[in-house]
Write a protein that holds these residues in place. Structure first.
Motif, PDB file in Angstrom:
ATOM      1  N   GLU A 182      31.548  46.456  28.544  1.00 54.93           N
ATOM      2  CA  GLU A 182      31.966  45.080  28.780  1.00 54.93           C
ATOM      3  C   GLU A 182      30.762  44.315  29.348  1.00 54.93           C
ATOM      4  OE1 GLU A 182      34.898  43.382  28.285  1.00 54.93           O
ATOM      5  OE2 GLU A 182      35.426  45.145  27.089  1.00 54.93           O
ATOM      6  N   PRO A 183      30.627  43.030  29.041  1.00 54.72           N
ATOM      7  CA  PRO A 183      29.494  42.260  29.589  1.00 54.72           C
ATOM      8  C   PRO A 183      29.496  42.297  31.109  1.00 54.72           C
ATOM      9  CG  PRO A 183      30.592  41.028  27.846  1.00 54.72           C
ATOM     10  CD  PRO A 183      31.458  42.212  28.133  1.00 54.72           C
ATOM     11  N   TYR A 184      28.289  42.344  31.700  1.00 54.61           N
ATOM     12  CA  TYR A 184      28.170  42.330  33.154  1.00 54.61           C
ATOM     13  C   TYR A 184      28.651  40.981  33.705  1.00 54.61           C
ATOM     14  CZ  TYR A 184      24.661  45.917  31.942  1.00 54.61           C
ATOM     15  OH  TYR A 184      24.005  46.998  31.418  1.00 54.61           O
ATOM     16  N   ARG A 185      29.183  41.023  34.885  1.00 48.54           N
ATOM     17  CA  ARG A 185      29.486  39.784  35.610  1.00 48.54           C
ATOM     18  C   ARG A 185      28.233  39.431  36.414  1.00 48.54           C
ATOM     19  NH1 ARG A 185      34.765  40.627  38.968  1.00 48.54           N
ATOM     20  NH2 ARG A 185      34.415  38.385  39.331  1.00 48.54           N
ATOM     21  N   LYS A 186      27.591  38.342  36.029  1.00 51.56           N
ATOM     22  CA  LYS A 186      26.277  38.030  36.571  1.00 51.56           C
ATOM     23  C   LYS A 186      26.308  36.818  37.497  1.00 51.56           C
ATOM     24  CE  LYS A 186      24.140  37.382  32.657  1.00 51.56           C
ATOM     25  NZ  LYS A 186      25.340  37.290  31.801  1.00 51.56           N
ATOM     26  N   MET A 187      25.249  36.726  38.285  1.00 50.05           N
ATOM     27  CA  MET A 187      25.061  35.596  39.192  1.00 50.05           C
ATOM     28  C   MET A 187      24.744  34.317  38.409  1.00 50.05           C
ATOM     29  SD  MET A 187      22.057  35.343  42.046  1.00 50.05           S
ATOM     30  CE  MET A 187      21.382  33.775  42.594  1.00 50.05           C
ATOM     31  N   GLY A 188      24.009  34.447  37.336  1.00 45.26           N
ATOM     32  CA  GLY A 188      23.621  33.310  36.510  1.00 45.26           C
ATOM     33  C   GLY A 188      23.610  33.689  35.048  1.00 45.26           C
ATOM     34  N   LEU A 189      23.137  32.778  34.187  1.00 46.07           N
ATOM     35  CA  LEU A 189      23.115  33.013  32.741  1.00 46.07           C
ATOM     36  C   LEU A 189      24.485  33.492  32.275  1.00 46.07           C
ATOM     37  CD1 LEU A 189      19.663  34.861  32.580  1.00 46.07           C
ATOM     38  CD2 LEU A 189      20.102  32.466  31.969  1.00 46.07           C
ATOM     39  N   GLU A 190      25.509  32.823  32.767  1.00 41.82           N
ATOM     40  CA  GLU A 190      26.877  33.277  32.558  1.00 41.82           C
ATOM     41  C   GLU A 190      27.334  33.181  31.106  1.00 41.82           C
ATOM     42  OE1 GLU A 190      29.153  32.178  36.615  1.00 41.82           O
ATOM     43  OE2 GLU A 190      28.059  30.516  35.699  1.00 41.82           O
ATOM     44  N   GLU A 191      26.749  32.284  30.331  1.00 42.29           N
ATOM     45  CA  GLU A 191      27.169  32.132  28.935  1.00 42.29           C
ATOM     46  C   GLU A 191      26.515  33.158  28.015  1.00 42.29           C
ATOM     47  OE1 GLU A 191      25.811  29.562  30.661  1.00 42.29           O
ATOM     48  OE2 GLU A 191      27.677  28.561  31.239  1.00 42.29           O
ATOM     49  N   LEU A 192      25.536  33.891  28.523  1.00 39.32           N
ATOM     50  CA  LEU A 192      24.829  34.874  27.706  1.00 39.32           C
ATOM     51  C   LEU A 192      25.322  36.284  28.049  1.00 39.32           C
ATOM     52  CD1 LEU A 192      22.616  35.640  25.702  1.00 39.32           C
ATOM     53  CD2 LEU A 192      20.971  35.596  27.592  1.00 39.32           C
ATOM     54  N   ASP A 193      26.076  36.881  27.133  1.00 42.69           N
ATOM     55  CA  ASP A 193      26.573  38.233  27.368  1.00 42.69           C
ATOM     56  C   ASP A 193      25.411  39.203  27.498  1.00 42.69           C
ATOM     57  OD1 ASP A 193      29.168  37.452  27.366  1.00 42.69           O
ATOM     58  OD2 ASP A 193      29.647  38.174  25.351  1.00 42.69           O
ATOM     59  N   THR A 194      25.459  40.011  28.537  1.00 42.44           N
ATOM     60  CA  THR A 194      24.444  41.029  28.799  1.00 42.44           C
ATOM     61  C   THR A 194      25.187  42.329  29.057  1.00 42.44           C
ATOM     62  OG1 THR A 194      23.055  39.332  29.820  1.00 42.44           O
ATOM     63  CG2 THR A 194      22.441  41.629  30.214  1.00 42.44           C
ATOM     64  N   ALA A 195      24.848  43.379  28.299  1.00 40.46           N
ATOM     65  CA  ALA A 195      25.668  44.585  28.344  1.00 40.46           C
ATOM     66  C   ALA A 195      24.826  45.845  28.252  1.00 40.46           C
ATOM     67  CB  ALA A 195      26.687  44.554  27.205  1.00 40.46           C
ATOM     68  N   THR A 196      25.485  46.976  28.464  1.00 41.61           N
ATOM     69  CA  THR A 196      24.868  48.283  28.275  1.00 41.61           C
ATOM     70  C   THR A 196      25.110  48.744  26.843  1.00 41.61           C
ATOM     71  OG1 THR A 196      25.104  48.965  30.579  1.00 41.61           O
ATOM     72  CG2 THR A 196      24.958  50.723  28.955  1.00 41.61           C
TER      73      THR A 196
END
Length: 364
Positions: A182-196
């Motif tokens: 699942e995409p990380y819950r991030k401090m910023g860049l919230e619209e850009l999915d970042t995942a493992t």
């Protein structure tokens, strides 16, 4: 030295500035699709590869204008261009170029990097993902973390160990054995999915190897230098928004029946912000021009990235301070600029601090 943009570059800057404003509120995927419609996804790639045949400086102008609307979309756009497409353009076989580059330039496929693992950043010695030869290809096994646009991209440039050396492979998103968290819950860049990204016996045809076996570290380093200029462009765009919001607020907000923009203390901060933004932009354009003229871009690219990110964070902090309590709220869209900038510097980390890389280049 001529510091003026060419007529064509100025036209591109003006057109993307107007176009980018119409993209506000769209998702990263929708923004990339819109850029594909106006042939901006392969702007600095040769026409014979499906690109627009433009220069890298024009591309950086586009990145900066995009960042003013969405730091997330600007980073996804940069990863697609300077990491995925450029890697294919430089180290892909003719068959790979013909197969993938036109699709990447038209937006039919979106690409990104898959390099880092765990909390090790970009340390090649700690990479554990392996690529074992299997018949007419390779079996990839490992875990890649903080993959930008992970799960939403179609192509991944995956770096894996082939013996004791590092190699780079093109892996399609629908490859069997490839999966995402699942995409990380991030401090910023919230619209850009970042995942493992997890690879379990993912078979990759031998022809999907970029360059030669063992060339992965060279590919990564070359792309990192170019991508650094992209990151500096994003930082310049976010910083510009910060000062524009600060000036606008300073004209509206009053104390003692006087707009606070007239107070010397505020003007001093705005003056420092303005100088740093212009210096970062000029350094970024100098680095981009180095690429366009065939010069070594490592020194200027690293300097631009270091200075633009460092001063960018300071500018955004000052912007929040100038807005007072409202700057700390999400209502005015100031604090998000700082969060996005910090995301770029953390997620796009490097093994060696940038300032040390700059020093080593100077004393070499």
């Amino acid at each position: 030295m001529n510091f003026n943009l060419s007529e064509e570059q100025t036209l591109i800057q003006q057109s993307i500035s107007e176009f980018a404003q119409s993209l506000a509120g769209l998702s990263v995927k929708e923004i990339l699709a819109s850029l594909a419609e106006i042939d901006f996804l392969g702007v600095f790639l040769p026409e014979e590869q499906g690109g627009a045949g433009g220069d890298f400086t024009s591309y950086c102008l586009i990145v900066e204008e995009l960042a003013k609307v969405s730091g997330s979309a600007a980073l996804a756009y940069a990863s697609h261009n300077t990491q995925a497409s450029y890697s294919l353009s430089q180290w892909g076989s003719e068959a790979l170029k013909q197969k993938y580059l036109p699709q990447l330039c038209k937006g039919e496929k979106i690409g990104t990097f898959a390099y880092g693992e765990g909390w090790i950043g970009k340390d090649i010695l700690a990479i554990e993902t392996t690529a074992e030869k299997e018949n007419d290809g390779y079996l990839l096994n490992g875990v890649k973390t903080f993959v930008l646009n992970g799960g939403d991209s179609d192509l991944y440039i995956v770096f894996a160990k082939t013996g004791e050396s590092l190699s780079a492979f093109i892996v399609e998103a629908d490859a069997q054995g490839l999966s995402f968290s699942e995409p990380y819950r991030k401090m910023g860049l919230e619209e850009l999915d970042t995942a493992t990204l997890t690879l379990e016996n993912v078979f990759v045809p031998a022809e999907n190897l970029l360059g030669e076996e063992g060339q992965g570290q060279h590919i990564y380093q070359s792309v990192k230098d170019l991508h650094s200029i992209s990151l500096a462009s994003i930082a310049s765009g976010l910083s510009q928004v910060a000062i524009e919001k600060s000036i606008s607020y300073g004209k509206e907000r009053q104390q003692f029946n006087i707009p606070i923009i007239k107070f010397q203390a505020l003007q001093e901060k705005l003056g420092n912000m303005s100088v740093n933004i212009e210096a970062a932009r000029l350094l970024t354009l100098r680095a981009a021009a180095s690429f366009d003229t065939g010069e070594d871009i490592e020194a200027y690219g690293t300097m631009a990235r270091y200075f633009a990110l460092k001063t960018g964070e300071e500018i955004c902090i000052d912007a929040i301070q100038l807005h007072g309590g409202y700057g700390y709220s999400k209502d005015l869209g100031v604090e998000v600029l700082l969060r996005d900038l910090k995301g770029i510097s953390v997620i796009e980390a490097v093994t060696e601090p940038l300032i040390l890389s700059i020093a080593k280049h100077q004393i070499a």
